[in-house]
Design an enzyme around this catalytic site. Structure first.
Site, short mmCIF file in Angstrom:
data_model
loop_
_atom_site.label_atom_id
_atom_site.label_comp_id
_atom_site.label_asym_id
_atom_site.label_seq_id
_atom_site.Cartn_x
_atom_site.Cartn_y
_atom_site.Cartn_z
N GLN A 185 0.82 -1.21 0.00
CA GLN A 185 0.00 0.00 0.00
C GLN A 185 0.86 1.26 0.00
OE1 GLN A 185 -3.28 0.12 -0.29
NE2 GLN A 185 -3.35 2.36 -0.18
N GLU A 186 1.94 1.24 0.77
CA GLU A 186 2.76 2.45 0.92
C GLU A 186 3.62 2.74 -0.31
OE1 GLU A 186 2.81 4.71 3.14
OE2 GLU A 186 1.71 3.88 4.86
N SER A 187 4.26 1.71 -0.86
CA SER A 187 5.25 1.95 -1.92
C SER A 187 5.20 0.95 -3.06
CB SER A 187 6.65 1.90 -1.33
OG SER A 187 6.97 0.57 -0.90
#
Length: 227
Positions: free
Chosen positions: A102-104
């Site tokens: 989700q983040e990267s």
């Protein structure tokens, strides 16, 4: 219409999108577009094609049938680093894979508009604070290292989990900050994780928690017995 052979890729990437939409029953064209879209960083387009062509398979398919999809859309990259960072914690590694996704989306060079860095999108000041507690003195450049970023990110996640007590509140804290979550916990933290998630007033954070928990379930389905 005679579609080209996906392995040859004679078309521009946008053409694979057109072909995948025109022939949604063609798994080879769908996979060609998914790979082309992922290479271009167009993850939303890749997911649309995946659900259009393989939706039933994602929900009911066997691990063998799901293999090509999981490698493209749900990788378990940096497994060694994740396992080492989680050692002795009891935390489900699929939560961490989902968080990184989700983040990267597993890009160690990712930098957000707010200045968060690396796989787990750590703010440099947060990384320094967490690093002091576990014996690391990271510079901003160190956060591009998967080993350092995951170790610090997992340490921060473990710290937030110990403080918040539930996965939903921990993920919300990771996204929106502990001060906001302290207010939410005081207001509706006793209602259970599902209702807590539904009552999060920030759409971005509410969707963030939902996506990570849902994707963690997909990871478990795609990698039975941790394989």
């Amino acid at each position: 219409m005679p579609w080209p052979t996906p392995g040859c890729r004679p078309w521009p990437r946008w053409c694979w999108n057109f072909a995948a939409k025109a022939a949604p029953d063609r798994a080879d064209l769908a996979m060609a577009h998914i790979h082309a879209a992922m290479e271009a960083g167009r993850r939303t387009a890749a997911m649309r094609t995946a659900w259009r062509t393989f939706g039933a398979c994602l929900l009911r398919g066997t691990p063998a049938e799901l293999g090509p999809l999981r490698d493209a859309l749900y990788p378990r990259a940096y497994a060694g680093e994740v396992t080492a960072a989680l050692a002795g914690s009891g935390i489900d590694p699929d939560i961490i894979y989902s968080l990184i996704r989700q983040e990267s989306f597993f890009d160690p060079k990712a930098v957000s508009g707010a200045g968060a860095v690396g796989l787990m999108q750590l703010m440099p000041e947060t990384a320094k604070t967490v690093g002091k507690k576990i014996g690391i003195r990271p510079d901003r450049a160190d956060l591009f290292s998967p080993v350092v970023n995951i170790r610090l990110g997992v340490a921060f996640f473990r710290e937030r989990l110990a403080e918040e007590g539930t996965l939903a509140a921990t993920l919300a804290s990771y996204n929106a900050g502990q001060n906001r979550v302290a207010i939410w916990n005081a207001g509706f933290g006793r209602l259970g994780e599902e209702l807590f998630t539904e009552f999060i007033p920030y759409t971005e954070t509410r969707d963030y928690v939902r996506r990570i928990t849902t994707n963690a379930m997909l990871y478990r389905r795609l990698y039975p017995s941790g394989k």
